[in-house]
Design an enzyme around this catalytic site. Structure first.
Site, PDB file in Angstrom:
ATOM      1  N   ASN A  34       0.830  -1.202   0.000  1.00 18.42           N
ATOM      2  CA  ASN A  34       0.000   0.000   0.000  1.00 18.42           C
ATOM      3  C   ASN A  34       0.871   1.262   0.000  1.00 18.42           C
ATOM      4  O   ASN A  34       0.564   2.239  -0.693  1.00 18.42           O
ATOM      5  CB  ASN A  34      -0.935   0.007   1.213  1.00 18.42           C
ATOM      6  N   HIS A  42      -1.541  -6.942   5.585  1.00 20.20           N
ATOM      7  CA  HIS A  42      -2.680  -6.993   6.508  1.00 20.20           C
ATOM      8  C   HIS A  42      -2.271  -7.637   7.833  1.00 20.20           C
ATOM      9  O   HIS A  42      -3.031  -8.377   8.449  1.00 20.20           O
ATOM     10  CB  HIS A  42      -3.878  -7.714   5.884  1.00 20.20           C
ATOM     11  N   TYR A  92       0.114  -9.016  -2.887  1.00 16.27           N
ATOM     12  CA  TYR A  92       0.619  -7.743  -2.377  1.00 16.27           C
ATOM     13  C   TYR A  92       2.140  -7.649  -2.537  1.00 16.27           C
ATOM     14  O   TYR A  92       2.674  -6.584  -2.855  1.00 16.27           O
ATOM     15  CB  TYR A  92       0.238  -7.559  -0.909  1.00 16.27           C
TER      16      TYR A  92
END
Length: 805
Positions: free
Chosen positions: A225, A275, A284
């Site tokens: 992210n 996460h 990811y």
């Protein structure tokens, strides 16, 4: 530290400039207000725009090259369909029918579809697929439609005066990334006022890449992210000619370079977590690698170049984190999380994206040797995967443009699939590879969650972290790709011991068992000893489970199987996808069983079974096996309400299960997987076994393999077996070859300080990790192993002059 060995910017800049002066000439007049002039050669922002456009499109490709034919046709077809169906409708609040912008995911989808149109508009060789004869490349009408679409989305939903609703990701990553990509590709068509409005919206939703929003609170961004947010801010800076924004993005990347010891990011042992608790290397992690490779390339040679020496960790992760999970072009499902439930994102698709990320990383690798190795890895994955999923079928045009020179370069060898064993203690995963097959194992613990199901995805992933074993065979590359996830019985995942009580969709998502014992020891990157203190979600079922990974087999032991809800408790030896109507012969103790779908039988197996095209199974001491050949029907929407279709799929399975009844107490099992074995070879091994089960209890599981000289033991408490005595819970793996002995010790609980290991041999220490101290060498070897801070990693020692005591 990051210098490109193959500068990309010069060719990309020239290609984009040529487009600006030729194909876009008429379209320039379509944008309202003042338009941008073609970038001068010394305009750094113009160069960066052109470079990013090349990253997106492949740059100045030769559309007559056969390598691009399929990808160009696919892009052209997609773009034609999107253009023909584009219909801005203020009353319906949509840019395409069915994508109402009141749903944030539809906003992102709309921006992505505009980005697809912009890619077609900027890619040489794209033509309309509707028989109209229109050229999409540089088409003025298409350019006008794209700009109109961007304006529509801006006026309707993505504006500086709009508040986030729903999933933050749509506003801060999904939509702005697609918006900025589309804006870069259509830059000459945008007025200053249009661009200013778009960028003001981006600034509103992504003011700081170090933070992302959950609800009303901003939290520190991490892992993939963070990389995505930095990309948004960097491209916003490129389009807005803002050195400050680019510098902010470049500086914020540094947080993802160093290895982490908890939470999101790359670990020193090659693990990748997102996460907080989910193993996510293949999704990811792939996003992180792709994003960093592209941003390194974008900023290389500029005032914002990434010079942080910790970036070397990311470059090195190609070998440590990603390569172990690649298999003949696919990325193994054990590290793809909820992506396994996405019909359009198969293991080969994610593998393809990793290949492209590795190719781009090779272009900026610090050394020629590293660049060559990465190219060799990618070439091997591409060439071996061609038999099932040709690279060009799923790669972008830009990916093909990177791959083709490597594929054509005879000086770059195609790396072969390696033999070996790699354990990822920080994410409770392991992968074991031998010629023609690989075995991957997914466990969970107090440190690693069982599985993840969010956004309506992966609804039946309940047991995928309960010790699921994935057997990959080079003669069946599509086993998991071909409808496995929507059709497999989710209560009978291979390798698991489960209470088959019914569970609700997404039950137990993100939860972690209380047990800390999960992991094991490895030896010289060749052998593995794995174990798990299993605790089932929603049930009182507990068990101790072990897997011993040897030269041609995986030995599976279970003991202390106790508890349950009253539903049947089973251990799943096999549940193999035979695809549509597969008639692979199942042989049990030499007799072929029924090949009819719907067949099931409880079999008293005295020694072995074999499934044609898959391999053999040994049952030391015999076993009662529930065998079945079943046609199972399901749909992707059963496991994914976000993107799954309701179209029914039917696949045939052969399953082999060991029933422990409805309320087992200290039940146990033992079996051996022989991947790729023929029927005759399986029969021969059953007649002359090479291994012995030394112990199979709730406190100790151990085996000895005469063929390799390996003794392996998982001590769930202090104990002794096979000439090995330990003072505390640990995993021990030893291999004796002549008078040489190699020993590996680990702490799967990640909590121990030291453990004492005594071996009933004498010998001389040849070499050892600094954490190992030899206390005595006679009449037995006694070692003290410091495991504090080891995070589950194995400590090794080698002894020579070994004599039995």
């Amino acid at each position: 530290m990051h210098r490109s060995t193959q500068p990309l910017g010069r060719r990309g800049f020239l290609a984009a400039t040529a487009l600006t002066l030729t194909g876009f000439t008429g379209a320039l007049q379509l944008a309202s207000g003042a338009t941008h002039a073609a970038a001068d050669a010394d305009d750094v922002y113009g160069t960066l725009r052109s470079l990013w456009a090349e990253i997106l499109t492949g740059g100045d490709i030769d559309p007559t090259d056969d390598a691009f034919t399929g990808a160009l046709a696919l892009l052209s077809a997609n773009a034609t369909g999107l253009w023909n169906s584009l219909s801005a409708d203020t009353s319906a609040n949509s840019l395409w029918p069915g994508l109402e912008l009141s749903t944030p995911a539809n906003m992102t989808s709309s921006y992505k579809q505009l980005a697809t149109l912009a890619t077609a508009h900027a890619t040489p060789g794209t033509t309309a697929a509707d028989g109209s004869g229109r050229t999409l490349y540089g088409n003025a009408a298409l350019g006008s439609a794209i700009v109109g679409g961007l304006d529509f989305l801006h006026s309707q939903v993505y504006r500086a005066d709009t508040a986030e609703t729903g999933n933050w990701w749509e506003w801060e990553i999904g939509s702005p990334q697609a918006l900025l990509n589309a804006a870069i590709l259509t830059y000459p068509l945008l007025s200053e006022s249009q661009l200013a409005g778009y960028l003001a919206a981006v600034d509103t939703f992504v003011p700081d890449p170090t933070l992302n929003r959950y609800g009303t609170n901003r939290q520190t961004s991490t892992g993939a992210n963070r990389v995505d947010l930095c990309q948004v801010v960097a491209l916003r800076g490129v389009l807005g000619r803002s050195s400050e924004r680019i510098a902010t993005a470049a500086a914020a990347l540094s947080a993802v370079f160093p290895y982490v010891t908890s939470g999101d990011g790359l670990y020193a042992d090659g693990s990748f977590i997102q996460h907080t608790y989910i193993p996510y290397t293949g999704t990811y992690g792939m996003v992180l690698l792709r994003g960093l490779a592209a941003q390194f390339q974008l900023l290389d040679g500029t005032d914002w170049e990434i010079t942080d020496p910790a970036a070397a960790d990311v470059i090195g992760s190609v070998d440590s984190a990603f390569a172990p999970w690649m298999w003949n072009g696919l990325c193994m499902d054990a590290v793809r999380g909820r992506a396994v439930s996405r019909p359009a994102e198969t293991d080969f698709v994610d593998g393809n994206l990793i290949v492209q990320a590795v190719l781009r990383t090779a272009q900026g690798a610090p050394t020629t040797a590293q660049a060559t190795r990465f190219k060799s890895l990618a070439k091997g994955w591409i060439t071996r995967g061609e038999a099932y999923a040709p690279f060009a079928d799923t790669a972008t045009i830009a990916g093909i443009a990177m791959a083709q020179p490597v594929l054509d370069d005879t000086s770059v060898p195609a790396a072969e699939e390696p033999d070996g064993h790699v354990q990822f203690a920080s994410m409770d995963r392991a992968v074991h590879r031998r010629d023609g097959w690989a075995f991957a194992l997914a466990m969970s613990s107090a440190r690693v969650a069982r599985y993840e199901a969010i956004n309506g995805e992966n609804l039946h992933g309940w047991h995928t972290g309960d010790g699921m074993g994935y057997v990959y065979l080079d003669n069946d590359l599509g086993h998991y790709t071909d409808g496995f996830w929507p059709t497999v019985d989710p209560y009978r995942m291979p390798g698991t011991t489960v209470d088959t009580l019914a569970l609700a969709d997404a039950a137990g998502t993100g939860t972690r068992p209380a047990a800390t014992w999960a992991g094991g020891a490895s030896l010289s990157g060749t052998y593995g000893c794995l174990g798990m203190d299993f605790r089932q979600y929603g049930s009182t079922l507990t068990a101790k489970k072990s897997w011993f990974c040897l030269d041609d087999s995986v030995v599976c032991l279970g003991a202390g199987i106790t508890g349950g809800s009253g539903a049947e408790v089973v251990t799943v030896v096999e549940n193999r996808n035979l695809h549509e109507g597969g008639d692979n012969v199942l042989t049990v103790d030499g007799a072929a069983r029924s090949g009819d779908a719907g067949w099931s039988e409880t079999l008293a197996v005295s020694g072995w079974a074999h499934l044609e095209g898959v391999g053999g199974y040994l049952f030391p001491g015999g076993a009662t096996v529930e065998a079945a050949r079943t046609d199972r029907t399901g749909s992707w929407s059963d496991i994914n309400t976000l993107s799954g279709t309701s179209d029914p799929l039917t696949r045939r399975y052969v399953s082999l299960c060991l029933s422990h009844g409805t309320a087992p107490s200290s039940a146990s099992y033992s079996y051996v997987l022989l991947p790729g074995f023929s029927r005759s070879r399986t029969k021969a091994r059953a007649a002359e076994p090479t291994l012995t089960v030394l112990a199979n209890t709730a406190s100790l599981q151990a085996i000895q393999d005469q063929a390799s000289g390996v003794t392996a033991a998982n001590f769930f408490s202090a104990g002794s077996v096979g000439g090995i005595t330990v003072s505390a819970p640990c995993s021990v793996l030893a291999r004796r070859h002549g008078r040489r002995l190699v020993l590996g010790v680990s702490d799967p609980t990640h909590t121990a300080s030291t453990v004492t290991v005594a071996l009933d041999v004498t010998g001389t220490l040849a070499e050892a990790d600094s954490s190992i101290t030899v206390g005595q060498t006679s009449p037995a070897l006694v070692l003290t192993v410091d495991l504090s801070g080891a995070a589950g990693a194995t400590r090794e020692a080698t002894f020579t002059g070994i004599r039995q005591t």
